[in-house]
Design an enzyme around this catalytic site. Structure first.
Site, short mmCIF file in Angstrom:
data_model
loop_
_atom_site.label_atom_id
_atom_site.label_comp_id
_atom_site.label_asym_id
_atom_site.label_seq_id
_atom_site.Cartn_x
_atom_site.Cartn_y
_atom_site.Cartn_z
N ALA A 87 -9.23 10.35 9.51
CA ALA A 87 -8.56 9.74 8.36
C ALA A 87 -7.26 10.46 8.03
CB ALA A 87 -9.49 9.75 7.14
N GLY A 88 -6.66 11.07 9.05
CA GLY A 88 -5.40 11.77 8.85
C GLY A 88 -4.20 10.85 8.97
N GLU A 89 -3.03 11.46 9.17
CA GLU A 89 -1.78 10.69 9.21
C GLU A 89 -1.77 9.68 10.36
OE1 GLU A 89 3.06 11.39 9.55
OE2 GLU A 89 1.70 13.10 9.43
N CYS A 133 0.82 -1.22 0.00
CA CYS A 133 0.00 0.00 0.00
C CYS A 133 0.85 1.26 0.00
CB CYS A 133 -0.92 0.01 1.22
SG CYS A 133 -2.19 -1.27 1.18
#
EC number: 1.2.1.70
Length: 461
Positions: free
Chosen positions: A192-194, A51
């Site tokens: 849904a950030g780092e 990914c």
């Protein structure tokens, strides 16, 4: 001349948009190895895709030609047209720089999370596919086997994977300590950030199969879910999602708590008080601290994790330095082996000539001894093999020791003349192998990459 080259992109060099293409391509199960016969300049090829990383490790005779062909292969794999550039997102290593990079990747020194174990399994799978497609030969076979042994050394001789060095990693490790195995646990990721991305990476590495992502911007949740084989739920459905969740890991940038005491308390009745664990790694906090007072609710926040992180970071740094030292030594050993390939044609010719003489003389002698038993014949043959082996041992060892020195060609020439090895051949020496040593800093960072020539595919028009 044969060059070892690695071409790729990863989480450090590629933006989210490009990495999303990696995730999509990875799921399509399109294997570029099947295209090797079409590549005129590439001899061996290994392909690694995750990914957060796609890399082509290959050997070639023509460096620029090989790079040009593999760059085109990368474009094909990512589904890019000729107008979409990848040059600014791609790195290339050659010679011992490529070898060192592969060692670092397998040892998880180049991962998004240093020390994570997943990448080694992915690399082994890539090698298994390459052997099935028969795209690896002498050099890459040797390199990959050495890579796996180096990674094993790093794991066994250092504690590189023992200590959490990121909040997200520490959060997942905490969940692992609470539950043991996470494979059958349902996880709700809020944000849904780092930090959520890192948490998803760790959760996947721990075998989590049921993961749901919620984010105020649904598109971001969908993007993250696609990359980590998760599901999504609208942000305003979070409370409903609690009903079938074991672990909630929250990391939004909300200015005030998004989960309140009364809301969670009501949902716990629906859950029939089945235990629910909250791990809040957001600042400001996403979860009302008061919910810790609810029966069967367990809340951990960033302060519970930070102390462990600070202690572990220095320890991980020391372990990484030890790992880099191991890798540097193993890179030198591989360089020495590569250097011996320069004298291999002469050694092979020497052995073949000795074997030809042995068989000829043995056959002539045995023809005069027709009454010798089969057992005695085998004993005599074994004797001649042992004599030849012992006679050749010293000159072969001598040649190998001289293989990486500037006087190598002189000794090879002397050996060929002394044993008359050029007699009957075409006079041409087998191709040599070019070896270049890597340049690296003490911290293991790359100091130089591939410098394009005028005809290189990297040079912009």
């Amino acid at each position: 001349m044969c060059h070892i080259i690695l071409l790729g992109m990863n989480h450090k060099t590629a933006p989210v948009e490009m990495r999303e293409r990696l995730a999509v391509a990875c799921r399509q199960e399109v294997n570029p190895l099947r295209l090797l016969p079409r590549l005129e300049n590439v001899d061996e090829l290994l392909f690694l895709s995750t990914c957060n990383r796609v890399e082509f490790l290959f050997t070639c005779r023509d460096r620029d030609g090989g790079l040009r062909e593999v760059t085109a292969l990368l474009r094909t794999y990512l589904g890019l047209d000729s107008t979409e550039g990848v040059e600014n997102h791609v790195y290339a290593f050659r010679g011992m720089e490529a070898v060192r990079h592969v060692f670092r990747v397998a040892s998880s020194l180049d991962s998004m999370v240093v020390g994570e174990p997943q990448i080694l399994g992915q690399l082994k799978s890539a090698y298994r596919e390459a052997t099935e497609w028969r795209t690896v030969k002498v050099i890459l076979n040797r390199l990959l086997h050495k890579t796996f042994s180096v990674a094993k050394r790093v794991r066994s001789e250092t504690c590189i994977g023992s200590n959490a060095v990121s909040i997200s990693y520490a959060a997942v490790e905490l969940a692992k300590k609470i539950f043991g195995s996470l494979q059958d646990k349902r996880v709700l990721l809020i944000g849904a950030g780092e930090m959520a991305e890192l948490a998803a990476e760790h959760l996947l590495a721990q075998g989590v199969r049921h993961m749901v992502v919620a984010n105020r911007t649904l598109e971001r949740a969908v993007d993250l879910a696609k990359r980590f084989r998760a599901e999504t739920t609208p942000f305003d459905h979070i409370l409903n999602a609690l009903k079938n969740t074991d672990i909630v890991l929250s990391s939004t940038g909300a200015p005030e708590p998004i989960l309140k005491y009364n809301d969670v308390r009501a949902r716990m009745r629906e859950r029939r008080n089945k235990p629910l664990f909250f791990i809040d790694i957001a600042v400001p906090r996403d979860i009302d601290p008061k919910i810790n007072e609810i029966d069967n609710v367990y809340l951990y926040d960033i302060d519970d994790l930070q102390g462990v992180i600070d202690l572990n970071r220095e320890e991980r740094k020391r372990e990484a330095e030890r790992a880099e030292h191991i890798i540097a030594g193993e890179t030198l050993k591989f360089q020495e082996w590569m250097a011996t390939l320069n004298v291999v044609p002469t050694i092979v010719a020497l052995r073949e000539k000795a074997e030809t003489i042995r068989r000829s003389e043995l056959q002539r002698t045995l023809s005069h001894l027709p009454h010798m038993s089969e057992k005695d014949r085998l004993a005599v043959e074994a004797l001649t093999e042992a004599i030849v082996k012992k006679l050749l041992h010293d000159p072969i060892v001598f040649l190998k020791k001289k293989a990486d020195r500037s006087t190598k060609d002189m000794y090879v020439d002397y050996t060929q003349q002394l044993f008359n090895l050029a007699d009957g051949d075409d006079g041409e020496e087998a191709p040599a192998v070019t070896v270049q040593m890597a340049s690296a800093g003490n911290d293991g960072t790359l100091l130089k990459t591939f410098e394009p020539d005028k005809e290189s595919p990297w040079r912009k028009s």
